[in-house]
Every structure is written in C-alpha cells, then in structure tokens.
Design an enzyme around this catalytic site. Structure first.
Site, short mmCIF file in Angstrom:
data_model
loop_
_atom_site.label_atom_id
_atom_site.label_comp_id
_atom_site.label_asym_id
_atom_site.label_seq_id
_atom_site.Cartn_x
_atom_site.Cartn_y
_atom_site.Cartn_z
N HIS A 95 0.92 -1.14 -0.03
CA HIS A 95 -0.03 0.00 -0.04
C HIS A 95 0.87 1.44 -0.21
O HIS A 95 2.08 1.29 0.61
CB HIS A 95 -1.08 -0.22 1.29
CG HIS A 95 -0.38 0.22 2.45
ND1 HIS A 95 -0.04 1.18 3.06
CD2 HIS A 95 0.01 -0.95 3.40
CE1 HIS A 95 0.42 0.97 4.34
NE2 HIS A 95 0.35 -0.46 4.53
N ASP A 97 -0.32 4.53 0.92
CA ASP A 97 -0.74 5.29 1.62
C ASP A 97 -0.19 5.20 3.06
O ASP A 97 0.56 4.03 3.37
CB ASP A 97 -2.33 5.55 2.23
CG ASP A 97 -2.81 4.18 2.81
OD1 ASP A 97 -2.43 3.05 2.22
OD2 ASP A 97 -3.55 4.42 3.87
N GLU A 159 -5.13 1.45 3.05
CA GLU A 159 -5.13 0.47 3.99
C GLU A 159 -4.98 1.18 5.43
O GLU A 159 -5.38 0.71 6.30
CB GLU A 159 -3.71 -0.19 3.67
CG GLU A 159 -3.51 -1.43 4.62
CD GLU A 159 -2.77 -1.45 5.79
OE1 GLU A 159 -3.08 -2.26 6.79
OE2 GLU A 159 -2.44 -0.52 6.22
#
Length: 458
Positions: A95, A97, A159
């Site tokens: 992920h 983020d 996430e």
C-alpha cells in the site's frame, strides 16, 4: 510439469542484478517517502493522488500495464504483466498510503524528508509500506525482460485508513487479480537477521464510548461530591475492561491456541520501549498474549485539556478503544460483546453510548505445500542460511481474510520489510537498509522458485 519457455535466472545472476538495482530502488523509495499521502479525513488527499501516480509510473517503468483504479475511496494502482506459457501468476500487494505523523516534536527529523542514520532510513512510510512497494519493484527490475512468472501488482491507497473500498475493488477486478500465489508485503520479520512468514493475524474492532453524567458543566465546588463528573465515570468504566492482573475482562471474546514461539521478556520489553519498573499485564506466554488472545487499548480521550480546564465538572467524555481479536473470533459478535460490557458496567447510572468505527476479521494461513517450501528456500538463501520463523502478528490486516475468501486456491504469503525496531505508526519510523536488501533478494528468489515449482492452483 509445464514446459517453461523463459530461462530462469540463477541465484548468482539474481544476486548481482538485485545489487545493481538497489541504488536506484533506494532513490525511488526516498521520492515516495517525500509524498505525504495520508488517506485520513482532514488531510490533503491530492497527495494520495500524487502518490498513486508515482507508483503507477514506477510500475510502467518495469514494463507493466499500470493504471489507477478506485471504487468510492482513495486511488489504488493495478499493474499487470502476463505469464509466459505454462508459468504461474503471482499477485504482489503493498500500500502507498501512510499513517499521520502525530506530534512532529517527537520526530528527530522531518517525517517526509528521508534521512539515513546508523544504517536505517527514517521517514513516514519508509518501512510501512513504501518499502513493500519498492521490494516488488526491485524484484521486477532485477529480472527485466526475463521475468519467469506473470505478475499482478495491487498497490492499495487507503490501507492505513481501514481499506473501506478494498472489497469492492477486489470484486470489480477479480478476474484481473486472480493469481496462483499472493505475496502481501505488509508485515514484519522476526528480528534483524531473522526472516519470518506470518501465519496468523488478530482481528480488530475500533469503537468509541461516550459517557454523559450532566446536561452541562457545573461548578466543581458547589456540586462536586454527590455529582459524578463524566471523566471519573469514564475512567471507572475503562478500568472494568481488564481484571486485576491485566487480562481482558470482556465476556464472549475468543482465545486461540497458545503460540509455540518463545519471545524472551527482556527482548520484548526493550523492543516495546517499556519504562523501567512497569510490569507486563496479563497471564501466559508473551506470544500467547500478543498473537492468540484479545487485547484492549485506550487510544485517546476527548475531554478538556489540562491547561484550559476550568473548575467545573465535565458533563461528557469520550474514548476511542482498539480491541484486537484472536483467531476464530467474529468481529461483529465481538463488537456486541464489547458494547454489552460497556453498557452493563456504566458507573452510577451514567449514560453510555458505544459506536463502531471499523472492524476486521482475524485470519490463519496454512503455510504447507511446495509453494511455501519455495518461499522458505528463498528466505534461507537471502538470509545466508537462517531459517524463517513462522510467526503470528498481534496487529491486524483484515483484508487478508478477504483475499482468502475471494481467491481460495491461491497460496497467500505474508511477508514484510519491517523489523522490531521499525516503529511503524509511531514517531521516527525507519527501515533497516541491510534487511531491505535481503527482502529484495528474497522476493526475486521467490519469483524464480515459484516459476521452478510451476504449480498452477487456479
């Protein structure tokens, strides 16, 4: 056994290729760390878009067809490269983020300006999970045009904020994401120099509890004594969540079988940063307490700040709870048990309101079979003969259960770039650069060994 048409690079060739690519991989990792892509409400989501674009460009540079996708949430990236004839396909997850940085005064350097100190790269997302993205990229760059498997990269964009749109994304792109092996690079290794395969993760219930005792603040001298203030009532309520030795006292939460891996207390205390003189709470072995049993933590309280608090009884106070669930528990049932406990233990008739923030299921992974044997062999080679430890994780990655449900025939391998000193989610998050090099080599070797196994499960 399928006939491979793509020659598979040897171990020595892959070692040399990964070593060649590492400087560029690190430079690109640092570029990603400089992007503050936080998916939480109240942050600039244009930075999450910028992060997704940067990831898509990295995947295109590896020869993948890459595009940004979304389903009502933050942008994810899907990149694909078809398998050679007869070869399996591997889905690589990470992920892009990151967590908010919290109190910047606790950081020793700018969280979004990567800095190396003592062999570690510091910065928000340097470990969790932008290094996971770059481990995938490193393996792809090492193979170049000689990639012996098909790959699908799925790089999520929310996430850390709960993966609210992930299930919809998986359903909408299910055929494109189908794979024989799924590698989820979002966990941790057992120690510096010791790799791990994660075999179980606890589930999660995050919720809010608000206590009200008054319609409005009143003078603490005129009314204090017979009138309970909300902060005192909330404190008593929160204290009811544990018994006198610190075990969770909420009836109805499941416990899993005890763990078999030893975690020495002195090491655990040091890695946790426990203050001298503070005792551990609960009973049983340490790995039992962090892998196989529920836990409850108070993450925050809404109440007047001490510097601004008047001499008045507080009418309402609110706390955020994080409850981790053992394997075998159901998050919906667990939330009802937590809510029932809080309502039943309301002190002095205080009004108690409990609301769910988000939840996620625990999971257990069966790590048997030739594909997992291939993973262990790759890890042993990358870590110079050290056997990988099969560990549980006290944290939660709820979407793994979703992957298990949607792709039941795939071998799901949970790996990671972190180590016990990475401080993911906290100030001064960092990546051990030596371990990162091993992770990159291990992933390249894993892809080669999966190709050699040639086992198609779907």
């Amino acid at each position: 056994m399928p006939v491979m048409t793509t020659p598979i690079m040897t171990e020595s060739e892959l070692r040399a290729a990964v070593e060649r690519e590492l400087p560029g991989v690190r430079a690109d990792l640092e570029r990603l760390v400089r992007i503050p892509g936080i998916a939480f409400d109240g942050f600039d989501h244009a930075q999450v878009e910028r992060s997704a674009e940067a990831v898509a460009e990295l995947l295109r540079g590896c020869g993948l067809a890459a595009r940004i996708v979304r389903s009502g949430g933050q942008p994810a990236v899907i990149g694909t490269r078809p398998a050679p004839p007869g070869a399996p396909t591997v889905l690589l997850y990470a992920h892009h983020d990151v967590q908010p940085v919290g109190d910047r005064s606790l950081w020793e350097s700018d969280p979004f300006e990567p800095v190396e100190r003592d062999g570690r790269l510091y910065g928000r997302g340097a470990a969790d999970d932008k290094a996971g993205i770059m481990a995938h990229v490193a393996a792809l760059r090492a193979f170049g045009d000689a990639l012996p498997v098909g790959v699908v990269l799925f790089i999520e964009g929310e996430e850390e904020y709960g993966s609210d749109s992930l299930e919809r994304l998986l359903a909408e792109h299910r055929d494109e994401l189908a794979a024989d092996v799924i590698v989820i690079a979002d966990s941790t290794n057992w120690d510096i120099g010791v790799p791990a395969l994660t075999t179980s993760l606890r589930g999660i219930v995050n919720c809010f509890v608000e206590v009200r005792t008054l319609e409005h603040p009143v003078h603490s001298g005129m009314f204090g004594g017979p009138v309970p203030d909300a902060l005192t009532a909330l404190s008593r309520l929160l204290a009811s969540l544990h018994d006198e030795v610190g075990d969770v006292a909420v009836a109805g939460l499941a416990r899993a079988a005890d763990a078999t891996v030893d975690y020495p207390e002195d090491r655990f205390r040091a890695e946790a940063g426990l203050v001298d003189g503070v005792s551990l709470i609960g009973t049983g072995g340490i790995t039992d307490r962090i892998w196989a049993r529920p836990s409850v933590a108070v993450l925050g309280i809404d109440a007047p700040a001490t510097a601004e608090a008047p001499n008045a009884l507080v009418p309402a106070a609110k706390a955020k709870l994080s409850v981790r669930l053992a394997a075998g528990d159901d998050p919906k049932r667990a939330y009802q048990a937590i809510r029932a406990h809080l309502e039943r233990h309301a002190p002095w008739g205080a009004r108690v309101e409990v609301t769910l923030e988000h939840d996620g299921a625990p999971c257990v992974i069966d790590c048997s079979g030739p594909l997992f044997d291939a993973a262990r062999a790759a890890f042993r080679t990358a870590w110079d003969g050290v056997e990988p430890v099969e560990t549980g994780i006290g944290g939660s990655i709820p979407f793994i259960a979703t992957f298990q449900e949607m792709f039941p025939l795939a071998a799901i391998m949970v790996t990671g770039v972190e180590d016990p000193h990475s401080r993911a989610h906290g100030p001064n998050e960092s990546l051990h650069l030596g371990e990162f090099a091993r992770v990159c080599l291990a992933e390249a070797l894993l892809l080669a060994r999966v190709a050699e196994a040639g086992t198609k499960r779907n």
